[in-house]
Scaffold this motif. Structure first.
Motif, PDB file in Angstrom:
ATOM      1  N   GLY A 172       0.981  -1.157   0.106  1.00 38.66           N
ATOM      2  CA  GLY A 172      -0.047   0.151   0.185  1.00 38.66           C
ATOM      3  C   GLY A 172       0.768   1.171  -0.077  1.00 38.66           C
ATOM      4  N   GLN A 173       0.563   2.225   0.948  1.00 35.54           N
ATOM      5  CA  GLN A 173       1.533   3.365   1.024  1.00 35.54           C
ATOM      6  C   GLN A 173       2.584   3.141   2.047  1.00 35.54           C
ATOM      7  OE1 GLN A 173      -1.028   6.346   2.250  1.00 35.54           O
ATOM      8  NE2 GLN A 173      -2.488   6.399   0.299  1.00 35.54           N
ATOM      9  N   LEU A 174       2.645   2.158   2.690  1.00 35.40           N
ATOM     10  CA  LEU A 174       3.757   1.935   3.748  1.00 35.40           C
ATOM     11  C   LEU A 174       5.166   1.372   3.265  1.00 35.40           C
ATOM     12  CD1 LEU A 174       4.231   1.887   6.833  1.00 35.40           C
ATOM     13  CD2 LEU A 174       3.384  -0.437   7.042  1.00 35.40           C
ATOM     14  N   VAL A 175       6.163   2.078   3.374  1.00 35.78           N
ATOM     15  CA  VAL A 175       7.528   1.405   3.074  1.00 35.78           C
ATOM     16  C   VAL A 175       7.861   0.391   4.158  1.00 35.78           C
ATOM     17  CG1 VAL A 175      10.025   2.018   2.696  1.00 35.78           C
ATOM     18  CG2 VAL A 175       8.048   3.596   2.108  1.00 35.78           C
ATOM     19  N   VAL A 176       8.013  -0.922   3.644  1.00 37.05           N
ATOM     20  CA  VAL A 176       8.435  -1.759   4.651  1.00 37.05           C
ATOM     21  C   VAL A 176       9.819  -2.341   4.537  1.00 37.05           C
ATOM     22  CG1 VAL A 176       6.132  -2.815   4.768  1.00 37.05           C
ATOM     23  CG2 VAL A 176       7.623  -3.399   2.899  1.00 37.05           C
ATOM     24  N   PRO A 177      10.286  -2.856   5.533  1.00 35.42           N
ATOM     25  CA  PRO A 177      12.019  -3.488   5.458  1.00 35.42           C
ATOM     26  C   PRO A 177      11.760  -4.562   4.127  1.00 35.42           C
ATOM     27  CG  PRO A 177      10.868  -3.066   7.738  1.00 35.42           C
ATOM     28  CD  PRO A 177       9.873  -3.015   6.528  1.00 35.42           C
ATOM     29  N   GLN A 178      13.033  -4.680   3.933  1.00 37.52           N
ATOM     30  CA  GLN A 178      13.596  -5.706   2.974  1.00 37.52           C
ATOM     31  C   GLN A 178      12.807  -7.183   3.124  1.00 37.52           C
ATOM     32  OE1 GLN A 178      17.723  -6.632   2.668  1.00 37.52           O
ATOM     33  NE2 GLN A 178      17.658  -6.550   0.392  1.00 37.52           N
ATOM     34  N   GLY A 179      12.798  -7.777   4.339  1.00 37.12           N
ATOM     35  CA  GLY A 179      12.270  -8.854   4.794  1.00 37.12           C
ATOM     36  C   GLY A 179      10.716  -9.343   4.405  1.00 37.12           C
ATOM     37  N   PHE A 180      10.109  -8.062   4.420  1.00 42.26           N
ATOM     38  CA  PHE A 180       8.637  -8.201   3.934  1.00 42.26           C
ATOM     39  C   PHE A 180       8.214  -8.231   2.758  1.00 42.26           C
ATOM     40  CE2 PHE A 180       8.487  -6.399   8.267  1.00 42.26           C
ATOM     41  CZ  PHE A 180       7.498  -6.746   8.990  1.00 42.26           C
ATOM     42  N   VAL A 181       9.322  -7.939   1.930  1.00 42.26           N
ATOM     43  CA  VAL A 181       9.186  -8.283   0.445  1.00 42.26           C
ATOM     44  C   VAL A 181       8.815  -9.674  -0.059  1.00 42.26           C
ATOM     45  CG1 VAL A 181      10.458  -8.414  -1.819  1.00 42.26           C
ATOM     46  CG2 VAL A 181      10.669  -6.279  -0.354  1.00 42.26           C
ATOM     47  N   LEU A 182       9.327 -10.501   0.833  1.00 46.03           N
ATOM     48  CA  LEU A 182       8.919 -11.935   0.711  1.00 46.03           C
ATOM     49  C   LEU A 182       7.710 -12.409   0.630  1.00 46.03           C
ATOM     50  CD1 LEU A 182      11.616 -13.566   3.294  1.00 46.03           C
ATOM     51  CD2 LEU A 182      11.710 -13.407   0.671  1.00 46.03           C
ATOM     52  N   LEU A 183       6.536 -11.411   1.139  1.00 47.98           N
ATOM     53  CA  LEU A 183       5.185 -11.705   1.215  1.00 47.98           C
ATOM     54  C   LEU A 183       4.660 -11.499  -0.124  1.00 47.98           C
ATOM     55  CD1 LEU A 183       4.207  -9.702   4.289  1.00 47.98           C
ATOM     56  CD2 LEU A 183       4.205 -12.187   4.051  1.00 47.98           C
ATOM     57  N   VAL A 184       5.181 -10.633  -1.115  1.00 46.23           N
ATOM     58  CA  VAL A 184       4.700 -10.629  -2.457  1.00 46.23           C
ATOM     59  C   VAL A 184       5.898 -11.068  -3.474  1.00 46.23           C
ATOM     60  CG1 VAL A 184       3.338  -8.556  -1.689  1.00 46.23           C
ATOM     61  CG2 VAL A 184       5.653  -8.088  -2.115  1.00 46.23           C
TER      62      VAL A 184
END
Length: 230
Positions: A172-184
Motif C-alpha cells: 500500500g502506502q507503507l514502506v516496509v523493510p526488505q524482509g517483508f518483500v517475501l510476502l509478495v
C-alpha cells in the motif's frame, strides 16, 4: 498519639511510562495497518501514459531494440512512459490460486527513483484497489573478469546512519523493510518469467546499467569511466 499508615502507591512513574510505550506501540500498529490498506497514488504514472492501442507487438519490439544495442554498441535510455507502455502491452497477468475470484491484477508499473527502480503491481481485492511494490537496486563492480552485476531487492537505507534494515518496497502506502518483500515476491517472480528474454538482454548482457530519476540507461560497452548523461 495518632497512628500513621503508609500511603498506597499510585503506580509510580515507571508504570505510567510502560503504559505510554504500550499505547504508542498500539497506535503505531494501527497506523501501519491503515497505511497498508491505502494504495499508493499512481496518478502521475497513469496520466503520462499514451493510448494503449500503440505498438501491438511491444515485447518483440523491445527485444529487437535491445539486440540492436548489443550488436551496435550504442547506449539506450528509456523513460517511465516508454517502460510502462511496454509493460502494459507485453504482459498478460492473471491472478491464480484460491483467491482468483476475489483478486484481479490490473496492471504493472515502473517508477524510476534516483539510484533504484520501483516495480508496482496494481490489484483489485474484493472490489477495492490496492497495490504493492518492490525496490530494485543494480550493484555493479569492475573485476578482472569484467563488470559483475548484482540485482538487490532493496531501495537504500531508512536513514543514512543506520545500516539495517534496508527499505524493501511498499505494501500500500507503507514502506516496509526488505524482509517483508517475501510476502509478495512470488508474484514478481512470475512476472520475471514472462519477461525472461528482456531481462537477459537488458540486465545480464548489458555492461553498464544506470538508474536515475525518470531514466533507465543501458550501455553494452564495458567503459570503466562510463557515466550516463541526460
Amino acid at each position: 498519639m495518632a497512628e500513621t499508615y503508609p500511603k498506597k502507591s499510585s503506580g509510580g512513574c515507571f508504570s505510567k511510562l510502560v503504559f505510554l510505550v504500550f499505547l504508542g506501540m498500539v497506535a503505531g500498529l494501527v497506523y501501519s495497518f491503515y497505511k497498508i490498506a491505502q494504495p499508493q497514488d499512481l496518478s502521475d504514472l497513469k496520466s503520462a501514459m499514451p493510448a494503449r492501442s500503440q505498438s501491438a507487438n511491444t515485447s518483440s519490439n523491445l527485444q529487437a531494440v535491445l539486440n540492436n544495442s548489443l550488436q551496435r554498441g550504442h547506449v539506450l535510455r528509456f523513460n517511465e512512459i516508454q517502460l510502462n507502455r511496454w509493460l502494459s502491452q507485453a504482459l498478460k497477468v492473471k491472478q491464480g490460486g484460491q483467491l482468483a475470484k476475489y483478486v484481479s491484477v490490473n496492471d504493472i508499473w515502473v517508477r524510476l527513483h534516483e539510484g533504484y527502480a520501483e516495480i508496482i503491481l496494481e490489484r483489485t481485492i474484493f472490489g477495492k484497489p490496492w497495490n504493492s511494490s518492490i525496490f530494485i537496486t543494480i550493484d555493479q563492480q569492475a573485476t578482472a573478469d569484467g563488470i559483475q552485476t548484482q540485482v538487490q531487492l532493496a531501495g537504500g537505507k531508512y536513514h543514512a546512519d543506520i545500516k539495517q534494515p534496508l527499505r524493501g518496497g511498499k505494501l500500500g502506502q507503507l514502506v516496509v523493510p526488505q524482509g517483508f518483500v517475501l510476502l509478495v515476491l512470488p508474484s514478481y517472480q512470475k512476472l520475471a518469467e514472462l519477461l525472461s528474454e528482456e531481462i537477459r538482454l537488458g540486465f545480464e548482457e548489458m555492461a553498464r546499467i544506470d538508474i536515475k530519476k525518470g531514466i533507465l540507461s543501458l550501455n553494452p560497452r564495458d567503459d570503466s569511466d562510463f557515466k550516463a548523461t541526460f
